[in-house]
Design an enzyme around this catalytic site. Structure first.
Site, PDB file in Angstrom:
ATOM      1  CB  CYS A 124      -4.797  -2.337   2.909  1.00 55.65           C
ATOM      2  SG  CYS A 124      -4.898  -1.600   1.464  1.00 55.65           S
ATOM      3  CG  HIS A 264      -1.426  -1.510   4.642  1.00 51.89           C
ATOM      4  ND1 HIS A 264      -0.943  -2.365   3.904  1.00 51.89           N
ATOM      5  CD2 HIS A 264      -1.987  -0.532   3.893  1.00 51.89           C
ATOM      6  CE1 HIS A 264      -1.323  -2.203   2.865  1.00 51.89           C
ATOM      7  NE2 HIS A 264      -1.691  -1.132   2.425  1.00 51.89           N
ATOM      8  CG  ASN A 294      -0.270  -1.163  -0.753  1.00 51.78           C
ATOM      9  OD1 ASN A 294      -0.706  -2.188  -0.199  1.00 51.78           O
ATOM     10  ND2 ASN A 294      -1.086  -0.002  -0.343  1.00 51.78           N
TER      11      ASN A 294
HETATM   12  N1  ACO Z   1       6.765   9.178 -10.825  1.00 50.39           N
HETATM   13  C1  ACO Z   1       6.936  10.456 -10.688  1.00 50.39           C
HETATM   14  N2  ACO Z   1       6.255  11.496 -10.401  1.00 50.39           N
HETATM   15  C2  ACO Z   1       5.040  11.158  -9.925  1.00 50.39           C
HETATM   16  C3  ACO Z   1       4.514   9.651  -9.786  1.00 50.39           C
HETATM   17  C4  ACO Z   1       5.901   8.717 -10.154  1.00 50.39           C
HETATM   18  N3  ACO Z   1       5.606   7.393  -9.943  1.00 50.39           N
HETATM   19  N4  ACO Z   1       3.243   9.537  -9.129  1.00 50.39           N
HETATM   20  C5  ACO Z   1       3.026  11.020  -9.260  1.00 50.39           C
HETATM   21  N5  ACO Z   1       3.924  11.787  -9.637  1.00 50.39           N
HETATM   22  C6  ACO Z   1       4.009  13.107  -9.702  1.00 50.39           C
HETATM   23  C7  ACO Z   1       2.454  13.642  -9.739  1.00 50.39           C
HETATM   24  O1  ACO Z   1       1.852  13.744 -11.111  1.00 50.39           O
HETATM   25  C8  ACO Z   1       2.707  15.214  -9.239  1.00 50.39           C
HETATM   26  O2  ACO Z   1       3.254  15.791 -10.411  1.00 50.39           O
HETATM   27  P1  ACO Z   1       2.472  17.110 -10.727  1.00 50.39           P
HETATM   28  O3  ACO Z   1       2.895  18.179  -9.392  1.00 50.39           O
HETATM   29  O4  ACO Z   1       3.257  17.648 -12.053  1.00 50.39           O
HETATM   30  O5  ACO Z   1       1.112  17.032 -11.030  1.00 50.39           O
HETATM   31  C9  ACO Z   1       3.833  15.104  -8.382  1.00 50.39           C
HETATM   32  O6  ACO Z   1       4.535  13.677  -8.519  1.00 50.39           O
HETATM   33  C10 ACO Z   1       3.405  15.064  -6.882  1.00 50.39           C
HETATM   34  O7  ACO Z   1       2.133  14.069  -6.946  1.00 50.39           O
HETATM   35  P2  ACO Z   1       1.495  13.652  -5.551  1.00 50.39           P
HETATM   36  O8  ACO Z   1       0.205  12.776  -5.697  1.00 50.39           O
HETATM   37  O9  ACO Z   1       1.118  15.064  -4.490  1.00 50.39           O
HETATM   38  O10 ACO Z   1       2.644  12.906  -4.829  1.00 50.39           O
HETATM   39  P3  ACO Z   1       2.686  12.642  -3.409  1.00 50.39           P
HETATM   40  O11 ACO Z   1       3.876  12.839  -2.626  1.00 50.39           O
HETATM   41  O12 ACO Z   1       1.184  12.656  -2.597  1.00 50.39           O
HETATM   42  O13 ACO Z   1       3.007  10.852  -3.360  1.00 50.39           O
HETATM   43  C11 ACO Z   1       1.622   8.987  -3.295  1.00 50.39           C
HETATM   44  C12 ACO Z   1       2.146  10.141  -4.016  1.00 50.39           C
HETATM   45  C13 ACO Z   1       2.886   8.130  -3.238  1.00 50.39           C
HETATM   46  C14 ACO Z   1       0.608   8.003  -4.060  1.00 50.39           C
HETATM   47  C15 ACO Z   1       1.276   9.338  -1.893  1.00 50.39           C
HETATM   48  O14 ACO Z   1       0.090  10.266  -2.016  1.00 50.39           O
HETATM   49  C16 ACO Z   1       0.428   8.168  -1.198  1.00 50.39           C
HETATM   50  O15 ACO Z   1       1.234   7.051  -0.927  1.00 50.39           O
HETATM   51  N6  ACO Z   1      -0.899   8.115  -1.028  1.00 50.39           N
HETATM   52  C17 ACO Z   1      -1.225   7.012  -0.216  1.00 50.39           C
HETATM   53  C18 ACO Z   1      -1.427   5.804  -1.185  1.00 50.39           C
HETATM   54  C19 ACO Z   1      -1.827   4.476  -0.314  1.00 50.39           C
HETATM   55  O16 ACO Z   1      -1.592   4.151   0.748  1.00 50.39           O
HETATM   56  N7  ACO Z   1      -2.772   3.899  -0.928  1.00 50.39           N
HETATM   57  C20 ACO Z   1      -3.237   2.790  -0.211  1.00 50.39           C
HETATM   58  C21 ACO Z   1      -3.759   1.928  -1.092  1.00 50.39           C
HETATM   59  S1  ACO Z   1      -4.266   0.370  -0.127  1.00 50.39           S
HETATM   60  C22 ACO Z   1      -5.565  -0.255  -0.749  1.00 50.39           C
HETATM   61  O17 ACO Z   1      -6.538  -0.231   0.072  1.00 50.39           O
HETATM   62  C23 ACO Z   1      -5.409  -1.073  -2.071  1.00 50.39           C
END
Ligand code: ACO
Length: 337
Positions: A124, A264, A294
């Protein structure tokens, strides 16, 4: 003398952005569409990420198509011909093929016969890495017209059975023409960095020298993005905040002088935390994550182009770009538009 210059926010500029453009595929996937594909809800996605829609490339569309489309708009706005371009630098982790570089395909599509063309793999942060290189090339006098692009088709490496990642990503490309400054505005400072000990937090393991493509790697779904979401989240908040603080401090620019912050577009909660860290009110933060999700290296140049098109960023405004991405990579670019 230098301090006086900083008080007046009067800098020596080597390069400036002379044209911007972006392109996204027509097809849109909404949160409601995902409700039919995996166990998720519109409410969860909006609350946890800020996303509502993302553009997904139709079959047959490749990354270089989006990059070339974005480039043509930027070239027209900069009044630059294909022959004038000295270099094409593309930040991408989802190129057309394993090799050669997507920039080679873009060079051919634009008929930019005089341009050297290569890709940067910085996830990214790819576009900000490209901007730093372009600024340094212009400062050195080596090149005069550089086409920088962030272009991705993350949909091609997204596992649509994995609700933790599939709702996050979209396709697109953004382009900027970088040329020598007119002396009154341009890039003030660039800063890029890497923290390789976090490399495995966000990756696509299959298809490289470690796990060459095989029936097993396909069965194990190793050709898709794998991400430790919460750990990436924490690292993103820290690295983007640190990069923003560092570039403002090193440039002597108080945060309140910024007209706009563009980070980003990975998650609105990460964007909010970065703005808070440098005490920028949210009305000075440009967010378009709800429309595109994203788009990795494309997210900053798409947002920057929209900010200019909407008149949110105008000539002589101070703007800060900040990124983080797989690697971990991070960066910041401060400029007067
Ligand atoms: N829908 C419903 N529930 C979901 C989803 C979804 N799409 N995705 C995850 N959950 C659930 C999980 O399974 C978990 O359930 P559990 O407690 O029963 O296990 C619960 O939601 C909480 O999951 P977390 O991972 O703790 O959720 P979080 O609040 O951290 O949000 C997210 C997840 C959105 C992915 C967040 O962690 C995030 O944005 N992280 C950074 C991602 C990012 O910026 N990536 C960059 C990539 S850039 C690149 O270089 C390509």
């Amino acid at each position: 003398m230098e301090n006086l210059a900083r008080e007046k926010l009067d800098f020596k500029y080597d390069s400036m952005i002379t044209g911007l453009g972006f392109a996204v595929p027509k097809k849109v996937l909404t949160n409601k569409d995902f409700e039919r594909m995996v166990d998720t809800s519109d409410e969860w996605i909006v609350e946890r990420t800020g996303m509502k829609e993302r553009h997904i490339g139709e079959e047959g569309v490749v990354t270089s198509d989006l990059c070339a489309d974005a480039a043509k708009i930027a070239m027209e706005r900069a009044n630059v011909s294909a022959e004038q371009i000295d270099a094409i630098i593309i930040g991408t982790i989802t190129g057309d093929v394993g090799f050669p570089a997507t920039a080679c395909y873009v060079q051919n599509k634009l008929n930019a016969v005089n341009a050297v063309a290569f890709d940067i793999s910085a996830a990214c942060s790819g576009f900000l890495y490209a901007l730093e290189l372009a600024d340094a090339y212009i400062a050195s006098g080596k090149y005069k017209t550089i086409l920088t692009i962030g272009g991705e088709m993350l949909s091609r490496v997204t596992d649509y059975q994995d609700r933790r990642t599939c709702v996050l990503f979209g396709d697109g490309a953004g382009a900027a023409i970088i040329q020598p400054s007119d002396g009154t505005r341009g890039i003030i400072s660039t800063y890029i960095g890497t923290d390789g000990h976090l490399a495995d937090l966000l990756m696509m393991p299959g298809g490289g020298s470690k796990y060459p493509a095989s029936i097993e790697t396909v069965k194990e779904r190793m050709h898709y993005i794998q991400m430790a979401g919460q750990e990436v989240f924490k690292a993103a908040v820290k690295t983007m905040g640190d990069a923003a603080v560092k570039i403002l401090h090193d440039s002597g620019v108080p945060g309140d002088k910024l007209k706009l912050l563009i980070t980003h577009q990975a998650n609105t909660r990460i964007i909010n935390a970065t703005a808070k860290r440098i005490k920028i009110p949210m009305e000075k933060v440009f967010i378009n994550i709800e429309k595109y999700g994203n788009t990795s290296a494309a997210s900053i140049p798409i947002a920057l182009t929209e900010a200019v098109e909407q008149g949110v960023l105008q000539k002589d405004d101070l703007c800060l770009l900040v990124s983080f991405g797989g690697g971990f990579t991070f960066g910041a670019v401060l400029f007067k538009y």
